[in-house]
Design an enzyme around this catalytic site. Structure first.
Site, mmCIF file in Angstrom:
data_model
loop_
_atom_site.group_PDB
_atom_site.id
_atom_site.type_symbol
_atom_site.label_atom_id
_atom_site.label_comp_id
_atom_site.label_asym_id
_atom_site.label_seq_id
_atom_site.Cartn_x
_atom_site.Cartn_y
_atom_site.Cartn_z
ATOM 1 N N THR A 51 -0.683 1.350 6.737
ATOM 2 C CA THR A 51 0.230 0.090 5.537
ATOM 3 C C THR A 51 -0.047 -1.105 6.587
ATOM 4 O OG1 THR A 51 1.453 -1.019 4.330
ATOM 5 C CG2 THR A 51 2.547 0.779 5.928
ATOM 6 N N GLY A 52 -0.733 -2.514 6.271
ATOM 7 C CA GLY A 52 -0.147 -3.452 6.598
ATOM 8 C C GLY A 52 -1.832 -4.683 6.770
ATOM 9 N N HIS A 53 -1.756 -5.045 7.552
ATOM 10 C CA HIS A 53 -2.775 -6.104 7.704
ATOM 11 C C HIS A 53 -4.148 -5.276 7.947
ATOM 12 C CE1 HIS A 53 -5.418 -9.163 9.536
ATOM 13 N NE2 HIS A 53 -4.460 -10.068 8.253
ATOM 14 N N GLY A 54 -4.559 -5.483 6.404
ATOM 15 C CA GLY A 54 -5.820 -4.561 6.392
ATOM 16 C C GLY A 54 -7.044 -4.472 7.452
ATOM 17 N N ARG B 163 -14.044 -8.397 -1.441
ATOM 18 C CA ARG B 163 -13.491 -7.587 0.145
ATOM 19 C C ARG B 163 -12.611 -6.477 -0.068
ATOM 20 N NH1 ARG B 163 -8.172 -5.943 2.133
ATOM 21 N NH2 ARG B 163 -6.996 -6.084 4.001
ATOM 22 N N ILE B 164 -13.601 -4.930 1.020
ATOM 23 C CA ILE B 164 -12.789 -4.397 1.485
ATOM 24 C C ILE B 164 -12.500 -3.981 2.744
ATOM 25 C CG2 ILE B 164 -13.455 -1.728 1.667
ATOM 26 C CD1 ILE B 164 -16.299 -2.516 0.118
ATOM 27 N N GLY B 165 -10.883 -3.545 2.765
ATOM 28 C CA GLY B 165 -9.610 -3.497 3.899
ATOM 29 C C GLY B 165 -10.259 -2.175 4.585
ATOM 30 N N ASP B 166 -8.822 -1.914 4.775
ATOM 31 C CA ASP B 166 -9.066 -0.703 5.657
ATOM 32 C C ASP B 166 -8.347 0.629 4.808
ATOM 33 O OD1 ASP B 166 -5.891 -2.126 5.391
ATOM 34 O OD2 ASP B 166 -5.516 -0.714 6.086
ATOM 35 N N THR C 40 0.452 -0.939 0.388
ATOM 36 C CA THR C 40 -0.021 -0.088 0.298
ATOM 37 C C THR C 40 0.718 1.238 0.031
ATOM 38 O OG1 THR C 40 -1.752 -1.216 1.334
ATOM 39 C CG2 THR C 40 -1.377 1.767 1.263
HETATM 40 N N1 GLY Z 1 -3.411 -2.349 4.693
HETATM 41 C C1 GLY Z 1 -4.011 -2.988 2.901
HETATM 42 C C2 GLY Z 1 -5.278 -3.793 2.740
HETATM 43 O O1 GLY Z 1 -4.950 -4.842 3.909
HETATM 44 O O2 GLY Z 1 -5.915 -3.970 2.075
#
Ligand code: GLY
Length: 313
Positions: free
Chosen positions: A222-225, A199-202, A171
């Site tokens: 950035t990272g695990h959404g 899927r929608i992330g952060d 990201t």
């Molecule tokens: N941080 C980006 C995502 O997990 O979608």
């Protein structure tokens, strides 16, 4: 106050083979944003331009080079926020435009809404004059092999970067303060390799991927959404600054808090309203860069701060 922009190019298990490309990309992105600020441009225009550059660069998981969902498609998301009036613009499930961040910026300026997705976002983008690109033109070889690896091993990456040598993207985001003291933040992503369709992330969720408030500061994550959005990571950092922590401490406390609680990793870049910088990540690597007083500062390893003389572009 001297205007400033800081950018990141994604946190995660970035393989060594991708390190130099990512450093080159974040340095170029910071330079583009800094030039706009130095010419008296707005923080919003600076963060958009910085992110646009990384959306064109296959070393990053945004725009061209975005990772692929389970069906091998690109589905991108982006958000932008203006700290002056707390206006926001965000888009999700974008499949056939190169620059989701520019569409998000138009949502901020030209829509009564804050977040548009899928078909509606596409209709809005077309109304705003954006041209579509063939969805396959956004797919890089690297993204294809990252998905193939994912499908072979069946393990869901714990960051958007992926767990193996394939991937290595991330990201992107930028945080800026302009000569009027206004703060803006922009973040853009392709999400996670092997994610479910839809899927929608952060990243498009304000308070998770992006936050800006002229009275406090700005953050891009950035990272695990899924973890970032559960923890409202960007806003957690803002709250820690509001209660008196400097940008770097606030960033570190929130990243560590999220990782401890949710057992997944992330990174963030932060500016306080006075231009104080915060950089932290619990992931293995995160590329970042900023320019101050004719020096460019950058890094990708933990506790690494590299520095070079900077001549304006
Ligand atoms: N941080 C980006 C995502 O997990 O979608």
């Amino acid at each position: 106050m001297e205007p400033i922009i800081i950018v990141h190019g994604g946190a995660g298990d970035i393989p060594l083979s991708r390190v130099q490309g990512k450093l080159n990309g974040v340095k170029a992105s910071a330079a583009v944003g800094q030039k706009i600020l130095a010419q008296g441009g707005t923080a919003l225009d600076a963060v958009e331009a910085a992110v646009v550059l990384m959306e064109k660069d296959e070393y990053f998981n945004a725009g061209y080079g975005s990772v692929l969902n389970l069906k091998g498609q690109v589905e991108m998301e982006a958000s932008i926020m203006c700290g002056n009036n707390l206006d926001v613009g965000a888009v999700t499930l974008i499949k056939d435009f190169l620059h989701p961040i520019s569409i998000a910026h138009k949502v901020l300026t030209n829509s009564p809404h804050s977040l548009l997705g899928g078909e509606g976002a596409k209709m809005f983008a077309l109304e705003m004059g954006f041209s579509t690109v063939p969805p396959e033109s956004l797919i890089s070889e690297n993204a294809k092999s990252a998905l193939a690896e994912f499908l072979k091993h069946g393990e869901f990456g714990r960051t958007e970067i992926g767990l193996r040598d394939e991937g290595g993207v991330g990201t992107v985001g930028a945080v800026a303060i302009d000569c009027n003291g206004h703060i803006a933040v922009a973040t853009s992503t392709g999400g996670m390799s092997g994610k479910a369709v839809g899927r929608i992330g952060d990243t498009p969720q304000i308070g998770s991927g992006t936050y800006a408030d002229d009275n406090i500061g700005g953050v891009s994550t950035t990272g695990h959404g899924e973890s970032i959005l559960k923890y409202c990571l960007a806003h957690s950092i803002i709250k820690l600054m509001q209660s008196g922590n400097v940008a770097n401490t606030a960033t570190k406390l929130a990243i560590n808090g999220m990782t401890e609680r949710l057992k997944n990793t992330a990174g963030a870049i932060t500016l306080s309203k006075s231009g104080d910088v915060g950089i932290n990540f619990s992931s293995k690597r995160m590329a970042w860069a900023y320019i101050r007083s004719n020096k460019i500062y950058f890094g990708i390893e933990k506790d690494e701060i590299l520095e070079e003389d900077y001549v304006s572009i």
